[in-house]
Design an enzyme around this catalytic site. Structure first.
Site, PDB file in Angstrom:
ATOM      1  N   ASP A   1       0.841  -1.204   0.000  1.00 45.87           N
ATOM      2  CA  ASP A   1       0.000   0.000   0.000  1.00 45.87           C
ATOM      3  C   ASP A   1       0.878   1.256   0.000  1.00 45.87           C
ATOM      4  OD1 ASP A   1      -2.301   1.795   0.813  1.00 45.87           O
ATOM      5  OD2 ASP A   1      -3.263  -0.157   0.947  1.00 45.87           O
TER       6      ASP A   1
ATOM      7  N   HIS B   1      -3.572   6.126   3.461  1.00 46.77           N
ATOM      8  CA  HIS B   1      -4.384   4.974   3.059  1.00 46.77           C
ATOM      9  C   HIS B   1      -3.861   3.669   3.671  1.00 46.77           C
ATOM     10  CE1 HIS B   1      -5.869   1.901   0.113  1.00 46.77           C
ATOM     11  NE2 HIS B   1      -6.940   2.678   0.087  1.00 46.77           N
TER      12      HIS B   1
ATOM     13  N   TYR C   1      -6.523 -11.611 -11.200  1.00 44.99           N
ATOM     14  CA  TYR C   1      -5.602 -12.729 -11.462  1.00 44.99           C
ATOM     15  C   TYR C   1      -6.032 -13.993 -10.717  1.00 44.99           C
ATOM     16  CZ  TYR C   1      -2.307  -9.312 -13.360  1.00 44.99           C
ATOM     17  OH  TYR C   1      -1.725  -8.343 -14.100  1.00 44.99           O
TER      18      TYR C   1
ATOM     19  N   VAL D   1      -6.009 -14.936  -6.530  1.00 40.18           N
ATOM     20  CA  VAL D   1      -6.229 -13.730  -5.728  1.00 40.18           C
ATOM     21  C   VAL D   1      -7.706 -13.702  -5.317  1.00 40.18           C
ATOM     22  CG1 VAL D   1      -6.156 -11.218  -5.664  1.00 40.18           C
ATOM     23  CG2 VAL D   1      -4.427 -12.486  -6.951  1.00 40.18           C
TER      24      VAL D   1
ATOM     25  N   SER E   1     -11.154  -0.847  -0.917  1.00 37.77           N
ATOM     26  CA  SER E   1      -9.876  -0.806  -0.181  1.00 37.77           C
ATOM     27  C   SER E   1     -10.071  -1.161   1.280  1.00 37.77           C
ATOM     28  CB  SER E   1      -9.304   0.617  -0.193  1.00 37.77           C
ATOM     29  OG  SER E   1      -8.647   0.876  -1.371  1.00 37.77           O
TER      30      SER E   1
END
Lengths: 590, 74
Positions: free
Chosen positions: A144, A177, A281, A284, A345
């Site tokens: 991140d 973040h 992908y 994931v 997120s």
């Protein structure tokens, strides 16, 4: 002596693991006492007794409810000391029992003052999940904007990471973040300050790949995935996305997955069907976002690539209560603030945190962790557009399912490996053996022996085992820094010996043939005991060769071809014929 | 990839906030936009690169690096 020492160490390790398992039950606490008076007493007698007890012990005996008088049940404020005094006062004469009035606190509730504002943690049943696991022994890499050492991360353990943006070891945060995301995963909890985090006993690995603007390059992100995999991360969280498909990134993810890392990523915030890369992908776990009412958050991506949904919050106007509240930094001056954010997120770290809890309980492989997450998620009916994946994340159900799954052999080995019994020098890899094939070989060998009505004895048993599968479990053990071949050889059946010595998984035709069985019979058939070993061995070799010919005909020099299959098949038949002749001869002489 | 787009500047609340260009059919995330463009409601016409090599925390759409812009109305 050595045996005793090993046994002692074993029990010490086992007891330690048991002692450290917090279990699902709460400890009994009480601040009042229950009195149950005998049924034979009249109401007037009870009332007199209640009055005298109240005076004697200076406490008020009161009805527990409107039914209490008819049930003869009363309660009084009091602690352990008072309970003992009452029990020793001869009260047994007129009561059925006097006992602690336990407060059933089924859930652990942390003392962080703003925990009440974390609707997100309550909605995934975090309080019940914390009874079973808090993520101890696991490491979560946060790929991140970095992690800043804010006040409510003071008690959280950080392991060394890396700043790929500025190429330096200190991966602090200049954006806010990453620190927020890290907070959801492992904010210091039950510390009388701020808010809580999901796997707060896990370690965090800060990997900075996004700069001050909140963006970063695919190459840095791919490198950080490899860094995490090489440096002991159990779980990777990527609350980031965008860009196109990248071979570099795909390979990095494949690499981390092969190294056993669980990889979680955000679905994206474009409110469109199909998730962003990297959630797209293979391997994931793609996470869509829920609002505080459990609906799909309006911004969340959905459709292809969403594996599961988790709280991401939704900020409507100035209402910050619908967001996810964590401690982070104000990027203007770096000061510590508590801020409510929204986004996939925020949803992704909920799943990463719960994945750490599952790993901590003993479920090791990333595919199994994903399976536990998905199976335990609360399914949503009529989800045609795939807003929710397999369902909504539920931490409590996930840890319960993980405990069930890890209760078997793998979980036990997980305990041993995580404990100090043999420490990090010991490794158990269940995937080293094709369990189905081995069990089929053993069963076939036993059936052959049974069909020919051979007697069951130790010699026969060992023959069957060593001929068909060998002590195959030994192949799963690795001692770090020591060669594996001795365990491989000990864990092989007689036909597999040639392959095991050379380190190949394929059978070697020099040992995978009828000659080994012939040798056993020629040498041992005349011995009164060992002839059963020779016969069991021949039956076992027959089973090994036959099952290999049918399900996995892999032979050195021949490959997996029809030639290999024919070679094994013919040798299995020859072996069976030899066994038949020898068993007749043995039965005659027996 | 270079594109031309016309739309309105919006500020979106993801993380600490992000500047976006809402065009007819697509929302673009503006990559390090110049200060003149950091104003909500501004109608603009831009030429810029779509940065396929970049990932972001906002994830609201393709990342647009502005090269030239023309303010249509504020």
């Amino acid at each position: 002596m050595k045996k005793w020492l090993l046994l002692l160490l074993f029990f010490a390790g086992f007891s330690w693991a048991i002692a450290n398992f917090q279990g699902l039950s709460a400890q009994g606490q009480y601040d009042s006492i229950i009195f149950d008076f005998k049924e034979s007493l009249s109401s007037a007698e009870i009332e007199r007794k209640v009055e005298s007890l109240s005076t004697q012990f200076q406490t008020d005996l009161t009805y527990n409810s409107q039914f209490s008088l008819s049930d003869h049940v009363f309660i009084a404020k009091g602690d352990e000391q008072l309970l003992k005094a009452i029990q020793n006062s001869g009260i047994k004469e007129f009561t059925e029992f006097v006992e602690p009035n336990y407060t059933y606190q089924a859930l652990f509730s942390p003392n962080d003052p703003d925990f009440d504002k974390q609707w997100n943690l309550k909605s995934i049943n975090m309080e019940a999940a914390w009874q079973a696991s808090r993520g101890r022994g696991t490491t979560v890499a946060v790929i991140d904007t970095g992690i800043a050492p804010v006040a409510d991360l003071k008690r959280t353990r950080l392991v060394p990471g890396y700043d790929f943006v500025n190429d330096r070891a200190n991966a602090t945060d200049d954006h806010g973040h990453g620190t927020h995301v890290a907070g959801t995963i492992a904010q210091s909890t039950n510390n009388n300050f701020g808010v809580a985090g999901i796997a707060y006993e896990a370690q965090l690995m800060p990997l900075k790949v996004l700069g001050r603007s909140g963006s970063g390059t695919v190459s840095d992100i791919a490198e950080s995935i490899r860094f995490a995999a090489d440096n002991g991360a159990d779980v990777i969280n990527m609350s980031l996305g965008g860009g196109g498909e990248s071979q570099l990134m795909r390979e990095a993810i494949e690499y981390a997955h092969q190294k056993g890392v669980v990889i979680v990523a955000a679905a994206g915030n474009a409110a469109r069907s199909a998730v962003e890369f990297p959630a797209r992908y293979p391997h994931v776990i793609g996470v869509s976002a829920l609002d505080s009412e459990g609906q799909k958050a309006p911004y969340s991506n959905y459709g292809a690539g969403v594996d599961i949904s988790a709280p991401g919050g939704s900020l409507r106007g100035n209402d910050r209560l619908g967001g996810i509240l964590q401690n982070t930094i104000n990027p203007r001056d770096g000061s510590s603030i508590f801020a409510a954010f929204q986004g996939t997120s925020m949803a992704s770290p909920h799943v990463a945190g719960v994945a750490a809890l599952i790993r901590s309980i003993g479920v090791q492989s990333p595919d199994q962790v994903e399976q536990v997450l998905k199976q335990s998620a609360v399914a949503v009916k009529d989800d045609a557009a795939n807003y929710f994946g397999t369902g909504k994340l539920d931490a409590s159900r996930a840890v319960r399912l993980a405990a069930q799954k890890s209760f078997g052999f793998n979980g036990f080995m997980g305990w041993l490996r995580n404990g100090f019994f043999l420490g990090p020098r010991f490794w158990f890899d269940a995937r080293a053996v094709q369990w189905g094939h081995k069990l089929l070989m053993l069963a076939t060998a036993a059936i052959i022996a049974w069909l020919f009505r051979l007697p069951w004895n130790w010699s026969m048993g060992w023959g069957l085992i060593l001929g068909s599968t060998g002590l195959f479990i030994l192949r799963c053990f690795h001692l770090v820094d020591l060669p594996h071949w001795p365990l491989r050889v000990l864990g092989s059946s007689l036909p597999e010996l040639g392959g095991a010595i050379s380190g190949a998984n394929a059978l070697n035709p020099l040992t995978a043939n009828v000659l080994i069985a012939l040798g056993l019979i020629v040498l041992l058939l005349s011995h009164p005991q060992l002839k059963w070993f020779a016969l069991g061995g021949s039956a076992g070799i027959t089973a090994c060769l036959a099952v290999s010919a049918l399900v996995a005909p892999q032979v050195v020099w021949f490959g997996s071809t029809a030639v290999a299959q024919g070679f094994l098949g013919i040798n299995a038949l020859l072996c069976l014929a030899l066994f038949y002749l020898a068993s007749k001869s043995a039965s005659r002489s027996a | 990839m270079t594109i031309e787009a016309e739309g309105t500047i919006t500020y979106q609340s993801f993380g600490l906030g992000v500047w976006a260009l809402t065009a007819n059919d697509t929302t673009y995330e503006l990559f390090e936009p110049p200060a003149e463009l950091q104003q909500e409601g501004l109608a603009i016409k831009v030429t810029g690169n779509i940065r396929d090599d970049i990932m972001t925390v906002a994830m609201i759409g393709p990342v647009l690096e502005v090269q030239n812009f023309e303010i249509l109305s504020s």
